[in-house]
Design a protein around this motif. Structure first.
Motif, PDB file in Angstrom:
ATOM      1  N   ALA A   1       0.841  -1.207   0.000  1.00 58.58           N
ATOM      2  CA  ALA A   1       0.000   0.000   0.000  1.00 58.58           C
ATOM      3  C   ALA A   1       0.871   1.250   0.000  1.00 58.58           C
ATOM      4  CB  ALA A   1      -0.928  -0.007   1.217  1.00 58.58           C
ATOM      5  N   LEU A   2       1.943   1.234   0.799  1.00 56.77           N
ATOM      6  CA  LEU A   2       2.851   2.384   0.841  1.00 56.77           C
ATOM      7  C   LEU A   2       3.522   2.590  -0.517  1.00 56.77           C
ATOM      8  CD1 LEU A   2       4.270   4.595   2.453  1.00 56.77           C
ATOM      9  CD2 LEU A   2       5.963   2.897   3.155  1.00 56.77           C
ATOM     10  N   GLY A   3       3.942   1.481  -1.144  1.00 59.66           N
ATOM     11  CA  GLY A   3       4.582   1.589  -2.449  1.00 59.66           C
ATOM     12  C   GLY A   3       3.652   2.128  -3.512  1.00 59.66           C
ATOM     13  N   VAL A   4       2.428   1.616  -3.546  1.00 59.75           N
ATOM     14  CA  VAL A   4       1.453   2.085  -4.538  1.00 59.75           C
ATOM     15  C   VAL A   4       1.129   3.553  -4.309  1.00 59.75           C
ATOM     16  CG1 VAL A   4      -0.919   1.830  -5.368  1.00 59.75           C
ATOM     17  CG2 VAL A   4       0.466  -0.209  -4.920  1.00 59.75           C
ATOM     18  N   LEU A   5       0.977   3.935  -3.049  1.00 61.67           N
ATOM     19  CA  LEU A   5       0.690   5.338  -2.739  1.00 61.67           C
ATOM     20  C   LEU A   5       1.836   6.238  -3.195  1.00 61.67           C
ATOM     21  CD1 LEU A   5      -1.072   7.505  -1.376  1.00 61.67           C
ATOM     22  CD2 LEU A   5       0.125   6.995   0.771  1.00 61.67           C
ATOM     23  N   GLY A   6       3.070   5.817  -2.928  1.00 57.27           N
ATOM     24  CA  GLY A   6       4.218   6.611  -3.348  1.00 57.27           C
ATOM     25  C   GLY A   6       4.290   6.772  -4.855  1.00 57.27           C
ATOM     26  N   VAL A   7       4.055   5.688  -5.583  1.00 57.10           N
ATOM     27  CA  VAL A   7       4.077   5.752  -7.048  1.00 57.10           C
ATOM     28  C   VAL A   7       2.956   6.656  -7.555  1.00 57.10           C
ATOM     29  CG1 VAL A   7       3.800   4.423  -9.169  1.00 57.10           C
ATOM     30  CG2 VAL A   7       5.171   3.502  -7.297  1.00 57.10           C
ATOM     31  N   PHE A   8       1.767   6.532  -6.945  1.00 58.22           N
ATOM     32  CA  PHE A   8       0.639   7.356  -7.385  1.00 58.22           C
ATOM     33  C   PHE A   8       0.923   8.837  -7.188  1.00 58.22           C
ATOM     34  CE2 PHE A   8      -3.274   9.619  -6.069  1.00 58.22           C
ATOM     35  CZ  PHE A   8      -3.867   9.691  -7.320  1.00 58.22           C
TER      36      PHE A   8
ATOM     37  N   ALA B   1       3.838  10.301  -6.977  1.00 60.41           N
ATOM     38  CA  ALA B   1       4.940  10.755  -7.820  1.00 60.41           C
ATOM     39  C   ALA B   1       4.565  10.754  -9.302  1.00 60.41           C
ATOM     40  CB  ALA B   1       6.170   9.875  -7.585  1.00 60.41           C
ATOM     41  N   TYR B   2       3.800   9.748  -9.721  1.00 63.61           N
ATOM     42  CA  TYR B   2       3.428   9.618 -11.132  1.00 63.61           C
ATOM     43  C   TYR B   2       1.927   9.333 -11.258  1.00 63.61           C
ATOM     44  CZ  TYR B   2       8.466   8.796 -11.217  1.00 63.61           C
ATOM     45  OH  TYR B   2       9.824   8.895 -11.035  1.00 63.61           O
ATOM     46  N   PRO B   3       1.094  10.307 -10.914  1.00 57.56           N
ATOM     47  CA  PRO B   3      -0.360  10.052 -10.926  1.00 57.56           C
ATOM     48  C   PRO B   3      -0.903   9.705 -12.305  1.00 57.56           C
ATOM     49  CG  PRO B   3       0.116  12.393 -10.637  1.00 57.56           C
ATOM     50  CD  PRO B   3       1.403  11.677 -10.490  1.00 57.56           C
ATOM     51  N   GLU B   4      -0.275  10.214 -13.366  1.00 55.43           N
ATOM     52  CA  GLU B   4      -0.786   9.948 -14.713  1.00 55.43           C
ATOM     53  C   GLU B   4      -0.744   8.466 -15.056  1.00 55.43           C
ATOM     54  OE1 GLU B   4      -2.338  11.922 -16.616  1.00 55.43           O
ATOM     55  OE2 GLU B   4      -2.031  13.729 -15.401  1.00 55.43           O
ATOM     56  N   ALA B   5       0.118   7.709 -14.358  1.00 54.70           N
ATOM     57  CA  ALA B   5       0.192   6.273 -14.622  1.00 54.70           C
ATOM     58  C   ALA B   5      -1.101   5.562 -14.225  1.00 54.70           C
ATOM     59  CB  ALA B   5       1.377   5.670 -13.868  1.00 54.70           C
ATOM     60  N   PHE B   6      -1.931   6.228 -13.412  1.00 59.19           N
ATOM     61  CA  PHE B   6      -3.184   5.625 -12.936  1.00 59.19           C
ATOM     62  C   PHE B   6      -4.399   6.227 -13.651  1.00 59.19           C
ATOM     63  CE2 PHE B   6      -0.010   5.031  -9.740  1.00 59.19           C
ATOM     64  CZ  PHE B   6      -0.289   3.815  -9.141  1.00 59.19           C
ATOM     65  N   ALA B   7      -4.138   6.986 -14.704  1.00 59.53           N
ATOM     66  CA  ALA B   7      -5.243   7.663 -15.394  1.00 59.53           C
ATOM     67  C   ALA B   7      -6.258   6.666 -15.948  1.00 59.53           C
ATOM     68  CB  ALA B   7      -4.688   8.544 -16.516  1.00 59.53           C
ATOM     69  N   GLY B   8      -5.775   5.534 -16.431  1.00 57.93           N
ATOM     70  CA  GLY B   8      -6.692   4.544 -16.985  1.00 57.93           C
ATOM     71  C   GLY B   8      -7.696   4.051 -15.962  1.00 57.93           C
ATOM     72  N   PHE B   9      -7.229   3.826 -14.725  1.00 61.10           N
ATOM     73  CA  PHE B   9      -8.131   3.353 -13.670  1.00 61.10           C
ATOM     74  C   PHE B   9      -9.133   4.435 -13.289  1.00 61.10           C
ATOM     75  CE2 PHE B   9      -8.950   3.341  -9.051  1.00 61.10           C
ATOM     76  CZ  PHE B   9      -9.729   2.183  -8.967  1.00 61.10           C
ATOM     77  N   PHE B  10      -8.649   5.653 -13.051  1.00 59.92           N
ATOM     78  CA  PHE B  10      -9.546   6.707 -12.569  1.00 59.92           C
ATOM     79  C   PHE B  10     -10.476   7.223 -13.663  1.00 59.92           C
ATOM     80  CE2 PHE B  10      -6.285   6.989  -9.209  1.00 59.92           C
ATOM     81  CZ  PHE B  10      -7.114   6.918  -8.095  1.00 59.92           C
ATOM     82  N   SER B  11     -10.127   6.963 -14.932  1.00 55.21           N
ATOM     83  CA  SER B  11     -11.028   7.379 -16.008  1.00 55.21           C
ATOM     84  C   SER B  11     -12.357   6.632 -15.949  1.00 55.21           C
ATOM     85  CB  SER B  11     -10.355   7.152 -17.365  1.00 55.21           C
ATOM     86  OG  SER B  11     -10.124   5.766 -17.585  1.00 55.21           O
ATOM     87  N   LEU B  12     -12.361   5.489 -15.239  1.00 53.34           N
ATOM     88  CA  LEU B  12     -13.608   4.736 -15.077  1.00 53.34           C
ATOM     89  C   LEU B  12     -14.638   5.517 -14.254  1.00 53.34           C
ATOM     90  CD1 LEU B  12     -12.076   1.213 -14.251  1.00 53.34           C
ATOM     91  CD2 LEU B  12     -13.004   1.989 -16.453  1.00 53.34           C
TER      92      LEU B  12
END
Length: 247
Positions: free
Chosen positions: A11-18, A20-31
């Motif tokens: 969870a800490l790792g995913v939060l840190g990546v999000f 630092a690089y939120p655009e990498a999760f754009a596909g998920f949040f576009s839902l």
């Protein structure tokens, strides 16, 4: 490593990546968007906002800890016992007034920004720390305190070397509760222009963008769980260490 610790690290790792690089999760949040709304919060840097949120919470919790522990120490000394009702009333006052009301009263005096939010979080965080410190200092093993007196320790030496170390796990439990409460409550600071994760949630609510609301809520929630678990682990470690001390 236990499954629980593995999940926390993940969870800490995913939060840190999000952050630092939120655009990498754009596909998920576009839902969770509609009508071509942006999938990632685009009115500020999420990492900077999160760090500022944590800074505000940390400053308020530190101030509340210093004042609450200080008050509890005073009222557990013979010279300050008569101030216990007043101190308890002061600590309770912070919980009596909703943070929104404190913000409304503080803004005319302090202006918009971080200051009113710090005041609200400080007042709201006093009670759990004060009550836990009071409990910790008034429920010490009599044999230990008697032994300290028998060794010729002064009142200050007993407080610093015996009472506070033994009460520390209980005090930390109050700090843990206060911190988690402040993490969630700090989001309302954005209503008075404080830079917290509340601005992400508010932006989502105003624009009807569920993705923004979800981002702000998830970051606050994950931070609260991780900090709660971290402080709980430290509390257990201190409790275990106290239990291993020779009587």
């Amino acid at each position: 490593m236990s499954w629980g610790n593995l999940v926390r690290l993940l969870a800490l790792g995913v939060l840190g990546v999000f952050l630092a690089y939120p655009e990498a999760f754009a596909g998920f949040f576009s839902l969770f968007t509609k009508n071509n709304q942006p999938a990632i919060y685009n009115q500020g840097n999420l990492l900077d906002i999160t760090l500022n949120h944590l800074l505000i919470v940390g400053a308020a919790t530190l101030a509340a800890t210093l004042i609450a522990v200080g008050l509890a120490i005073i009222v557990t000394r013979p010279f300050g016992a008569e101030f216990l009702p007043v101190s308890r009333s002061l600590a309770n006052a912070g919980q009596t007034f909703p943070p929104v009301a404190v913000l409304a009263l503080a803004v005319p005096v302090l202006g918009f920004g971080t200051a009113p939010t710090l005041v609200a979080l400080f007042l709201y965080g006093l009670l759990p720390i004060f009550e836990n410190t009071l409990t910790g200092l008034t429920n010490l093993p009599p044999a230990v305190t008697d032994a300290a007196r028998g060794m010729g320790m002064t009142g200050w030496q007993r407080l610093v070397k015996v009472e506070l170390p033994l009460a520390l796990p209980v005090i930390l439990a109050g700090v843990r509760l206060s911190t988690v409460i402040s993490l969630a409550t700090a989001t309302i600071g954005s209503t008075v222009a404080a830079r917290t994760l509340g601005e992400v949630i508010i932006a989502g609510l105003l624009s009807g963008n569920t993705a923004f609301v979800l981002q702000g809520g998830l970051v606050v929630g994950v931070l609260a769980v991780l900090i709660y678990d971290g402080l709980a682990a430290l509390e257990r470690r201190l409790t275990g260490r106290m239990g291993r001390l020779p009587s």
